[in-house]
Scaffold this motif. Structure first.
Motif, PDB file in Angstrom:
ATOM      1  N   GLY A   1       0.791  -1.220   0.000  1.00 11.36           N
ATOM      2  CA  GLY A   1       0.000   0.000   0.000  1.00 11.36           C
ATOM      3  C   GLY A   1       0.820   1.264   0.000  1.00 11.36           C
ATOM      4  N   LEU A   2       2.124   1.163   0.285  1.00 11.61           N
ATOM      5  CA  LEU A   2       3.004   2.326   0.226  1.00 11.61           C
ATOM      6  C   LEU A   2       3.764   2.338  -1.096  1.00 11.61           C
ATOM      7  N   GLN A   3       3.973   3.527  -1.622  1.00 17.70           N
ATOM      8  CA  GLN A   3       4.679   3.697  -2.886  1.00 17.70           C
ATOM      9  C   GLN A   3       5.886   4.597  -2.680  1.00 17.70           C
ATOM     10  N   VAL A   4       6.793   4.570  -3.639  1.00 19.92           N
ATOM     11  CA  VAL A   4       7.946   5.463  -3.600  1.00 19.92           C
ATOM     12  C   VAL A   4       7.708   6.622  -4.554  1.00 19.92           C
ATOM     13  N   THR A   5       8.453   7.708  -4.359  1.00 18.24           N
ATOM     14  CA  THR A   5       8.325   8.857  -5.242  1.00 18.24           C
ATOM     15  C   THR A   5       9.076   8.607  -6.549  1.00 18.24           C
ATOM     16  N   ALA A   6       8.921   9.505  -7.487  1.00 19.64           N
ATOM     17  CA  ALA A   6       9.617   9.374  -8.781  1.00 19.64           C
ATOM     18  C   ALA A   6      11.131   9.363  -8.582  1.00 19.64           C
ATOM     19  N   GLU A   7      11.601  10.000  -7.509  1.00 18.93           N
ATOM     20  CA  GLU A   7      13.041  10.049  -7.248  1.00 18.93           C
ATOM     21  C   GLU A   7      13.543   8.802  -6.520  1.00 18.93           C
ATOM     22  N   GLY A   8      12.622   7.916  -6.132  1.00 19.87           N
ATOM     23  CA  GLY A   8      13.030   6.733  -5.378  1.00 19.87           C
ATOM     24  C   GLY A   8      13.087   6.970  -3.884  1.00 19.87           C
ATOM     25  N   TRP A   9      12.457   8.034  -3.402  1.00 24.04           N
ATOM     26  CA  TRP A   9      12.387   8.328  -1.974  1.00 24.04           C
ATOM     27  C   TRP A   9      11.088   7.773  -1.408  1.00 24.04           C
ATOM     28  N   LEU A  10      11.024   7.695  -0.080  1.00 21.34           N
ATOM     29  CA  LEU A  10       9.807   7.283   0.610  1.00 21.34           C
ATOM     30  C   LEU A  10       9.243   8.475   1.363  1.00 21.34           C
ATOM     31  N   ARG A  11       7.958   8.739   1.171  1.00 17.00           N
ATOM     32  CA  ARG A  11       7.254   9.781   1.918  1.00 17.00           C
ATOM     33  C   ARG A  11       5.980   9.159   2.483  1.00 17.00           C
ATOM     34  N   THR A  12       5.870   9.112   3.802  1.00 19.28           N
ATOM     35  CA  THR A  12       4.645   8.632   4.444  1.00 19.28           C
ATOM     36  C   THR A  12       3.978   9.782   5.184  1.00 19.28           C
ATOM     37  N   ASP A  13       2.689   9.637   5.435  1.00 24.86           N
ATOM     38  CA  ASP A  13       1.976  10.616   6.255  1.00 24.86           C
ATOM     39  C   ASP A  13       0.791   9.931   6.928  1.00 24.86           C
ATOM     40  N   PRO A  14       0.193  10.557   7.948  1.00 30.96           N
ATOM     41  CA  PRO A  14      -0.880   9.916   8.719  1.00 30.96           C
ATOM     42  C   PRO A  14      -2.134   9.584   7.918  1.00 30.96           C
TER      43      PRO A  14
END
Length: 409
Positions: A377-390
């Motif tokens: 259910g989590l994805q990475v950004t186009a740059e290959g980074w991880l951004r999560t939020d509540p």
């Protein structure tokens, strides 16, 4: 005459004042505010009341303003007492008579009649809070297009996440504890669980760690005896993860008090690490490391589910101070890597200045995060980074806000 429950309400009022007027965290304010509150239950109640006021403050103020002919000043004590009283009725389901009995005495020598009248008017009108807390305008503007989804994740405090010493036993521990697992090495339980009474606590089979907070260390994989520096390590969840994954860990932090908690967790779990108390901006290692995990000091706005004080005390000044410190720590951490070594940078912040903007300045070779390394259910950004939020994984109980990126020297 002592009124049962009044000390807890007075403590809650002091907690709220410390956050809004002095910019303290709830944790920083707790020592003084709770000093005269007896019993764990009343101390927990004071924290719960203060947390709900800070979580729903914008909406509570709208209700208060709807029932007053002349708007109460933002810093007026009657407003704070009414926020406290309404939060108990509307969020904690405290009976109205108990709220009145423990709320109005907080205005001794003040406008009790006004507060009683406003409170009674609102209850007679059968008012209710919205389904989702309204963010302060400045916070909503900073968080941009994700603000509404993040706000939805703040409606209730988070569940309890456990990180397991042995991920191979995930299924067994989920069954024993009556929880669910969102990835190997993780078990999630309902909030309010008494941690010390759970099976596996004394033998150190697990430790408390939000699911998102466990992801940075996971991105370093198996240690196989290699050397890793856990920079800004306390209170130690990531140190425990790295040690359990076979790394030879050096855990560095500037805080003596927080390192004591790290040592306690190492002793409880039977894991080992070299613990160093030092200022990372002055300390120098004798040898370079195979990996460095930098979970940098930050504004911690990503922890707003459990620390709603960040909604009211973080602004451009605090963000700017953290950005400068983070940049200095990234530069030092990059210099301490062996050739081919890995750097993982993480912050529990929702502010792009502390996450994406910092990552763009790193000159090492990017190592993109793979979706296979993350919970479903989590994805990475186009740059290959991880951004999560509540607002993410909401159906499973959500998670804290983090930014994580990885590079190779």
């Amino acid at each position: 005459m002592d009124i049962p429950g009044l000390p807890a309400r007075r403590a809650a009022l002091n907690l709220i004042d410390a956050v809004l007027r002095r910019g303290e965290t709830l944790d920083q304010a707790a020592g003084a505010a709770l000093a005269r509150v007896r019993g764990d239950a009343d101390r927990a109640l004071a924290r719960a009341i203060a947390g709900e006021v800070l979580r729903w403050k914008v909406d509570l103020d709208v209700l208060i303003d709807s029932a007053t002919r002349q708007r109460l000043p933002d810093d007026a004590k009657p407003r704070a007492v009414l926020e406290l009283m309404l939060a108990q009725v509307l969020r904690l389901e405290t009976p109205a008579h108990a709220v009145i009995a423990t709320g109005l005495p907080l205005l001794a020598g003040g406008p009790r009649r006004l507060a009683h009248g406003v409170f009674s008017t609102l209850l007679k009108g059968e008012v209710a809070l919205p389904g989702v807390p309204t963010l302060p305008d400045a916070v909503h503007a900073r968080w941009g297009v994700r603000a509404d989804a993040i706000a939805a994740g703040l409606a209730v405090p988070p569940p309890l996440d456990l990180a397991l010493r042995d991920p191979a036993q995930t299924g067994d521990w989920a069954q024993k504890l009556g929880g669910i697992s969102l990835m190997p090495g993780h078990v999630r339980l309902p909030r309010g669980t008494a941690v010390e009474k759970l099976e596996g606590f004394r033998e150190g089979a697990w430790w408390v760690q939000d699911l998102a907070a466990s992801l940075p260390a996971r991105l370093l994989g198996s240690g196989e005896g290699r050397r890793v520096l856990d920079l800004c390590a306390a209170p130690g969840g990531k140190t425990l993860q790295l040690a359990a994954a076979g790394w030879e860990v050096t855990a560095l932090d500037i805080s003596k008090r927080r390192l004591e908690r790290l040592r306690e967790n190492l002793q409880r779990t039977g894991l080992s690490a070299e613990v160093v108390q030092a200022d990372a901006l002055a300390w120098e290692p004798l040898l370079p490391f195979d990996a460095v995990l930098l979970d940098a000091p930050c504004t911690a706005t990503g922890t707003c589910r459990r620390h709603p004080d960040v909604l009211h005390r973080i602004g451009p000044r605090q963000i700017g101070e953290m950005v400068d410190l983070q940049a200095a720590l990234i530069a030092r951490a990059s210099d301490w890597l062996k050739s081919g070594g890995t750097l993982v940078y993480a912050v529990c912040s929702l502010e792009p200045e502390e996450g994406e903007a910092q990552a763009r300045k790193v000159t090492l070779q990017p190592v993109p995060v793979s979706p296979a390394e993350l919970p479903e259910g989590l994805q990475v950004t186009a740059e290959g980074w991880l951004r999560t939020d509540p607002g993410m994984l909401a159906d499973a109980g959500g998670l804290d806000g983090f930014f994580v990126a990885r590079w190779q020297a």
